[in-house]
Enzyme design. Structure first.
Site, mmCIF file in Angstrom:
data_model
loop_
_atom_site.group_PDB
_atom_site.id
_atom_site.type_symbol
_atom_site.label_atom_id
_atom_site.label_comp_id
_atom_site.label_asym_id
_atom_site.label_seq_id
_atom_site.Cartn_x
_atom_site.Cartn_y
_atom_site.Cartn_z
ATOM 1 N N ASP A 142 -4.093 4.722 9.236
ATOM 2 C CA ASP A 142 -3.939 4.328 10.689
ATOM 3 C C ASP A 142 -5.235 4.142 11.474
ATOM 4 O OD1 ASP A 142 -1.162 5.396 10.078
ATOM 5 O OD2 ASP A 142 -1.788 7.339 10.264
ATOM 6 N N LYS A 148 -5.969 -1.117 10.768
ATOM 7 C CA LYS A 148 -6.044 -2.391 9.763
ATOM 8 C C LYS A 148 -5.193 -3.594 10.427
ATOM 9 C CE LYS A 148 -5.123 0.320 6.226
ATOM 10 N NZ LYS A 148 -5.166 1.482 6.922
ATOM 11 N N GLN A 188 -2.824 2.720 3.607
ATOM 12 C CA GLN A 188 -3.563 4.147 3.748
ATOM 13 C C GLN A 188 -5.028 3.857 3.684
ATOM 14 O OE1 GLN A 188 -1.016 3.721 1.021
ATOM 15 N NE2 GLN A 188 0.483 4.179 2.673
ATOM 16 N N GLY A 224 2.435 1.821 7.510
ATOM 17 C CA GLY A 224 3.422 1.112 8.777
ATOM 18 C C GLY A 224 2.462 0.495 9.715
ATOM 19 N N HIS A 225 2.630 -0.695 10.175
ATOM 20 C CA HIS A 225 1.886 -1.121 11.396
ATOM 21 C C HIS A 225 2.853 -1.748 12.234
ATOM 22 C CE1 HIS A 225 1.172 -3.977 8.263
ATOM 23 N NE2 HIS A 225 1.393 -4.893 9.349
HETATM 24 P P1 IMP Z 1 3.110 9.876 0.869
HETATM 25 O O1 IMP Z 1 2.271 9.051 0.712
HETATM 26 O O2 IMP Z 1 4.281 9.899 1.510
HETATM 27 O O3 IMP Z 1 3.238 10.743 -0.465
HETATM 28 O O4 IMP Z 1 2.109 11.111 1.619
HETATM 29 C C1 IMP Z 1 1.064 11.782 1.246
HETATM 30 C C2 IMP Z 1 0.019 11.741 2.378
HETATM 31 O O5 IMP Z 1 -0.464 10.715 2.758
HETATM 32 C C3 IMP Z 1 0.570 12.585 3.639
HETATM 33 O O6 IMP Z 1 -0.336 13.338 4.250
HETATM 34 C C4 IMP Z 1 0.893 11.359 4.532
HETATM 35 O O7 IMP Z 1 0.853 11.969 5.828
HETATM 36 C C5 IMP Z 1 -0.257 10.491 4.079
HETATM 37 N N1 IMP Z 1 0.097 9.023 4.333
HETATM 38 C C6 IMP Z 1 0.902 8.191 3.691
HETATM 39 N N2 IMP Z 1 0.664 7.104 4.265
HETATM 40 C C7 IMP Z 1 -0.005 6.987 5.089
HETATM 41 C C8 IMP Z 1 -0.197 6.147 6.176
HETATM 42 O O8 IMP Z 1 0.176 4.976 6.095
HETATM 43 N N3 IMP Z 1 -1.031 6.459 7.188
HETATM 44 C C9 IMP Z 1 -1.394 7.931 7.398
HETATM 45 N N4 IMP Z 1 -1.308 8.878 6.529
HETATM 46 C C10 IMP Z 1 -0.354 8.524 5.547
#
Ligand code: IMP
Length: 438
Positions: free
Chosen positions: A17, A20, A228, A44-45
């Site tokens: 977040d 990007k 991420q 997500g953006h």
């Molecule tokens: P997962 O990717 O859904 O398995 O989540 C694992 C961890 O990554 C959690 O703490 C999520 O909040 C974090 N996470 C996954 N994708 C994002 C993102 O795009 N932005 C911020 N945190 C993310």
């Protein structure tokens, strides 16, 4: 318009977040190919077109620039239903991706039982205080199935007759874990649903590795868009509180099939402060009114899940770690204006360990993070940086803060964002971004 001469990777340096999307959106008109290489619809953006915002999760950010060919590499895991919704939203705004989108035949598909397993596991983990706080989108289980050799790839959709047998082993394992009372759809319903959802995508599935190697060979400029960020990287992040892919530079190569030589420069993105969603170590966290203020002013709520983000000061040790891991050439510092009007601004320059020594080294194990306390250097705040487009016009206090920030991570700033609008930002003269954005 002149195109970029070297291929560029854009990577997050914190816990995601970082903004990007804005940078990719600014830069993508200079590139012929825009590539996603890992993650899925956990990312997500929001992009804004004529005042209307479109939330994108899996479609590469170059979607709004008709000159960009969009590639989803083999390292991505895809939820096709969500992908269809994104394509529909884009089409409704006049952006039809037909003829300029390719999805890797080796990319894996997120299936309903992956999502069920992700959510089931989080509920159980929560009972024993071990919740990761995933996005609940089935990302982890989809990558687990890939590693367990039970994953379904887009290329498998070309053989519908074999799908049920390919899906069955993974499905049955999930069924055993969730028990008989689980609300899983039947295997046949999953197969039928997948075939129906997949139908419109068959035209987009292809050999993205060859496509990219050919594009690179003929000198097409390529922009690689990370999802991420390094602190969420399964190897180099704050394990186990991470996502299930390699979000740092290594993931680009495995996630596209391109060799390291294909990347010319690396732009690291970080906010002027730090946020994270979900559980896990976060030494910078401000559990007070200052943290609340950053959250409110910075609108720090998840694009994918709407969850409030944890907020804190810029953490130099974690960002320096991310710069080293990725070999970052330049920084883009985002959302400086969110810190406008604060009396003081903090910068974390080190950690005090349980033994009382100060270090900039990150613990490698979750329980060791508990013993560390941030060492904060305090700067005098400033009035306003909003909309400033020349860094020499920044208030002197903001300049001092940014100089220290860049010094502490040992990477120069190339771009500074001073507001959400495309025009609100400074390109630093003499840096590699200047010819691209100047
Ligand atoms: P997962 O990717 O859904 O398995 O989540 C694992 C961890 O990554 C959690 O703490 C999520 O909040 C974090 N996470 C996954 N994708 C994002 C993102 O795009 N932005 C911020 N945190 C993310």
């Amino acid at each position: 318009m002149s195109l970029a001469r070297t291929n560029l990777a854009i990577l997050g340096l914190q816990w995601g977040d970082e903004g990007k999307g804005k940078v990719v959106d600014l830069l993508s008109p200079k590139f012929r190919q825009v590539v996603r290489f890992q993650g899925g619809n956990n990312a997500g953006h929001t992009v804004v077109v004529d005042g209307v915002s479109i939330a994108l999760h899996q479609v590469p950010s170059g979607a709004l620039h008709p000159g960009c060919f969009l590639v989803v590499g083999n390292g991505v895991v895809l939820n096709l239903e969500v992908f269809q919704q994104e394509l529909d939203r884009l089409k409704a705004r006049g952006f039809d991706l037909t003829g300029r989108l390719m999805l890797s035949e080796k990319a894996h598909i997120i299936l309903p039982h992956h999502i069920a397993l992700d959510q089931w596991r989080e509920i159980r983990a929560d009972k024993v205080g071990a919740k990761i706080g995933t996005t609940g989108r089935g990302i982890g289980p989809a990558y687990e199935m890939k590693a367990a050799r039970m994953g379904i790839r887009l290329g498998d959709l070309r053989h519908p007759e074999a799908l049920a047998a390919r899906i069955a082993p993974g499905y049955e394992e999930v069924q055993i874990r969730l028990g008989q009372d689980s609300p899983l759809p039947s295997l046949q319903a999953i197969v039928d649903g997948l075939l129906k959802t997949a139908e419109p995508f068959l035209q987009f599935i292809g050999d993205t590795q060859s496509h990219l190697i050919e594009a690179w060979g003929r000198g097409d400029s390529i922009l690689f868009e990370g999802a991420q960020a390094t602190l969420l990287d399964i190897d180099h992040g704050t394990y186990p509180f991470v996502t299930s892919s390699n979000c740092s530079l290594g993931g680009l190569f495995t996630g596209t099939g391109l060799p390291p030589k294909a990347v010319g420069q690396i732009l690291g993105i970080a906010k002027a402060y730090t946020t994270r969603v979900g559980a896990g170590p976060f030494p910078a966290e401000l559990l007070d009114a200052t943290g609340d203020r950053i959250r409110e002013v910075g609108r720090e709520f998840g694009t994918t899940t709407g969850r409030p983000r944890r907020c804190g000061w810029f953490d130099a040790p974690i960002t320096a770690h991310a710069c080293r891991t990725n070999g970052v050439d330049g920084l883009a510092i985002m959302k400086l204006d969110v810190l406008d009007g604060m009396e003081d601004v903090g910068l974390i320059v080190g950690y005090r360990t349980g033994e009382g020594t100060v270090t900039t080294k990150l613990p490698s194990c979750a329980s060791e993070w508990r013993d560390i306390q941030p060492v904060v250097k305090t700067f005098k705040g400033w009035d306003s940086t909003r909309g400033i487009t020349d860094h020499r016009n920044l208030p002197s206090q903001a300049q001092a803060y940014l100089e220290s920030l860049a010094e502490s991570v040992e990477v120069p700033i190339t771009y500074l964002s001073t507001g959400p609008d495309r025009a609100e930002g400074c390109i630093y003269p003499g840096t590699f971004l200047e010819p691209l954005l100047g």
